[in-house]
Design a protein around this motif. Structure first.
Motif, PDB file in Angstrom:
ATOM      1  N   PHE A   3      -6.392  10.218   2.249  1.00 56.55           N
ATOM      2  CA  PHE A   3      -6.142   8.803   2.517  1.00 56.55           C
ATOM      3  C   PHE A   3      -4.901   8.623   3.376  1.00 56.55           C
ATOM      4  O   PHE A   3      -4.125   9.545   3.590  1.00 56.55           O
ATOM      5  N   ASN A   4      -4.732   7.407   3.860  1.00 58.80           N
ATOM      6  CA  ASN A   4      -3.573   6.973   4.610  1.00 58.80           C
ATOM      7  C   ASN A   4      -3.308   5.530   4.182  1.00 58.80           C
ATOM      8  O   ASN A   4      -4.231   4.836   3.758  1.00 58.80           O
ATOM      9  N   MET A   5      -2.068   5.087   4.277  1.00 56.58           N
ATOM     10  CA  MET A   5      -1.723   3.710   3.905  1.00 56.58           C
ATOM     11  C   MET A   5      -0.924   3.056   5.022  1.00 56.58           C
ATOM     12  O   MET A   5      -0.132   3.724   5.688  1.00 56.58           O
ATOM     13  N   MET A   6      -1.121   1.757   5.205  1.00 56.55           N
ATOM     14  CA  MET A   6      -0.232   0.977   6.061  1.00 56.55           C
ATOM     15  C   MET A   6       0.709   0.246   5.113  1.00 56.55           C
ATOM     16  O   MET A   6       0.265  -0.489   4.224  1.00 56.55           O
ATOM     17  N   LEU A  20       2.140  -2.651   0.363  1.00 61.76           N
ATOM     18  CA  LEU A  20       0.903  -1.996   0.783  1.00 61.76           C
ATOM     19  C   LEU A  20      -0.001  -3.016   1.470  1.00 61.76           C
ATOM     20  O   LEU A  20      -0.313  -4.055   0.908  1.00 61.76           O
ATOM     21  N   ASN A  21      -0.409  -2.709   2.698  1.00 62.49           N
ATOM     22  CA  ASN A  21      -1.232  -3.626   3.480  1.00 62.49           C
ATOM     23  C   ASN A  21      -2.655  -3.122   3.652  1.00 62.49           C
ATOM     24  O   ASN A  21      -3.592  -3.894   3.600  1.00 62.49           O
ATOM     25  N   VAL A  22      -2.833  -1.828   3.894  1.00 62.40           N
ATOM     26  CA  VAL A  22      -4.153  -1.263   4.174  1.00 62.40           C
ATOM     27  C   VAL A  22      -4.263   0.115   3.538  1.00 62.40           C
ATOM     28  O   VAL A  22      -3.295   0.883   3.549  1.00 62.40           O
ATOM     29  N   ILE A  23      -5.445   0.431   3.003  1.00 57.38           N
ATOM     30  CA  ILE A  23      -5.755   1.785   2.541  1.00 57.38           C
ATOM     31  C   ILE A  23      -6.924   2.286   3.372  1.00 57.38           C
ATOM     32  O   ILE A  23      -7.923   1.591   3.541  1.00 57.38           O
ATOM     33  N   ASN A  24      -6.785   3.495   3.893  1.00 56.79           N
ATOM     34  CA  ASN A  24      -7.828   4.127   4.698  1.00 56.79           C
ATOM     35  C   ASN A  24      -8.225   5.432   4.000  1.00 56.79           C
ATOM     36  O   ASN A  24      -7.367   6.245   3.679  1.00 56.79           O
ATOM     37  N   LEU A  45      -7.572  -5.019   7.690  1.00 53.39           N
ATOM     38  CA  LEU A  45      -6.184  -5.008   8.154  1.00 53.39           C
ATOM     39  C   LEU A  45      -5.508  -6.272   7.669  1.00 53.39           C
ATOM     40  O   LEU A  45      -6.010  -7.372   7.870  1.00 53.39           O
ATOM     41  N   GLY A  46      -4.390  -6.100   7.014  1.00 50.87           N
ATOM     42  CA  GLY A  46      -3.663  -7.240   6.484  1.00 50.87           C
ATOM     43  C   GLY A  46      -2.196  -7.112   6.791  1.00 50.87           C
ATOM     44  O   GLY A  46      -1.626  -6.043   6.674  1.00 50.87           O
ATOM     45  N   GLY A  47      -1.599  -8.202   7.183  1.00 44.90           N
ATOM     46  CA  GLY A  47      -0.155  -8.208   7.371  1.00 44.90           C
ATOM     47  C   GLY A  47       0.329  -7.287   8.464  1.00 44.90           C
ATOM     48  O   GLY A  47      -0.174  -7.275   9.567  1.00 44.90           O
ATOM     49  N   ARG A  48       1.273  -6.465   8.103  1.00 46.46           N
ATOM     50  CA  ARG A  48       1.965  -5.641   9.093  1.00 46.46           C
ATOM     51  C   ARG A  48       2.418  -4.347   8.436  1.00 46.46           C
ATOM     52  O   ARG A  48       2.187  -4.129   7.264  1.00 46.46           O
ATOM     53  N   GLY A  49       3.086  -3.516   9.196  1.00 47.35           N
ATOM     54  CA  GLY A  49       3.618  -2.286   8.642  1.00 47.35           C
ATOM     55  C   GLY A  49       3.338  -1.103   9.532  1.00 47.35           C
ATOM     56  O   GLY A  49       2.964  -1.250  10.691  1.00 47.35           O
ATOM     57  N   ALA A 147       0.161  -9.445   0.981  1.00 44.75           N
ATOM     58  CA  ALA A 147      -0.871  -8.594   1.612  1.00 44.75           C
ATOM     59  C   ALA A 147      -1.859  -8.067   0.583  1.00 44.75           C
ATOM     60  O   ALA A 147      -2.512  -8.843  -0.089  1.00 44.75           O
ATOM     61  N   LEU A 148      -1.980  -6.738   0.402  1.00 46.94           N
ATOM     62  CA  LEU A 148      -2.987  -6.174  -0.498  1.00 46.94           C
ATOM     63  C   LEU A 148      -2.571  -6.402  -1.950  1.00 46.94           C
ATOM     64  O   LEU A 148      -1.475  -6.020  -2.350  1.00 46.94           O
ATOM     65  N   ASN A 149      -3.443  -7.049  -2.712  1.00 43.50           N
ATOM     66  CA  ASN A 149      -3.121  -7.374  -4.105  1.00 43.50           C
ATOM     67  C   ASN A 149      -3.860  -6.519  -5.119  1.00 43.50           C
ATOM     68  O   ASN A 149      -3.382  -6.305  -6.220  1.00 43.50           O
TER      69      ASN A 149
END
Length: 159
Positions: A3-6, A20-24, A45-49, A147-149
Motif C-alpha cells: 500500500f501507499n498513503m497520501m 490521512l487523505n488517500v489509501i492506495n 483523492l481527498g484534500g492534499r498531502g 479528509a479520510l474518516n
C-alpha cells in the motif's frame, strides 16, 4: 501485496492538517507478481498531502505474503484543536494458505495522533484484500477539514 498513503502533515502554525487523505492498494497475483492491468485500487483523492511511499508485504521463506487485515489509527475530534480523524493504516500480511507467520506493515508518520482500533477480520484462506470503500469529508471552506474518516476493505479469492 502492499500500500501507499497520501498524508497531509502540514505543521505550520494555524494550518488545518487533514491527516490521512488517500489509501492506495497494490495488486498482485498469487505468485506475488504485480498484475499489469490491475496495478492498484485507491480511495477517492481527498484534500492534499504527499505520497508516503510504497510499503510492500515481505516474503516469508520465499513465499509471497498478501494484505489480510488492517487496523486504522483514528484521532477522535476535540473542539479545541485541529482534527485529523484517520491518520495511519496498519496491515497484517499473510500467505494465501496461512502457513507462514503473519507480519505487520505500516508507514510510520511522525506526529500522527490517535489510537489504533481493533483489527479487522482477516480475509479467508486463498484470498487477500483487493478493494476498499472509504468515507471522505469534502473540503470545508471555513472550518476544520479531516479528509479520510473511515475505510472498509474487501477480500477477493485468488484465481
Amino acid at each position: 501485496m502492499g500500500f501507499n498513503m497520501m498524508y497531509d502533515d502540514n505543521d505550520a502554525k494555524e494550518a488545518d492538517r487533514t491527516g490521512l487523505n488517500v489509501i492506495n492498494i497494490s495488486c498482485a497475483n498469487r505468485k506475488g507478481t504485480r498484475v499489469k492491468n490491475q496495478r492498484s485500487v485507491q480511495s477517492p483523492l481527498g484534500g492534499r498531502g504527499h505520497w508516503t511511499g510504497d510499503v510492500i508485504c515481505p516474503r516469508s521463506n520465499g513465499i509471497p505474503l498478501f494484505l489480510q487485515s488492517f487496523e486504522l489509527m483514528v484521532h477522535e475530534p476535540k473542539q479545541s484543536e485541529d482534527d485529523t480523524k484517520a491518520n495511519v493504516v496498519r496491515f497484517t500480511c499473510r500467505d494465501s494458505h496461512w502457513k507462514q507467520q503473519p507480519k505487520s506493515i505500516e508507514k510510520h508518520i511522525a506526529g500522527a495522533k490517535g489510537q489504533f482500533g481493533k483489527s479487522s477480520e482477516k480475509c479467508p484462506k486463498d484470498s487477500a484484500i483487493c478493494g476498499l470503500q472509504s468515507r471522505v469529508e469534502g473540503h470545508i471552506h471555513h472550518g476544520d477539514n479531516t479528509a479520510l474518516n473511515d475505510v472498509r476493505f474487501f477480500c477477493c479469492r485468488f484465481k
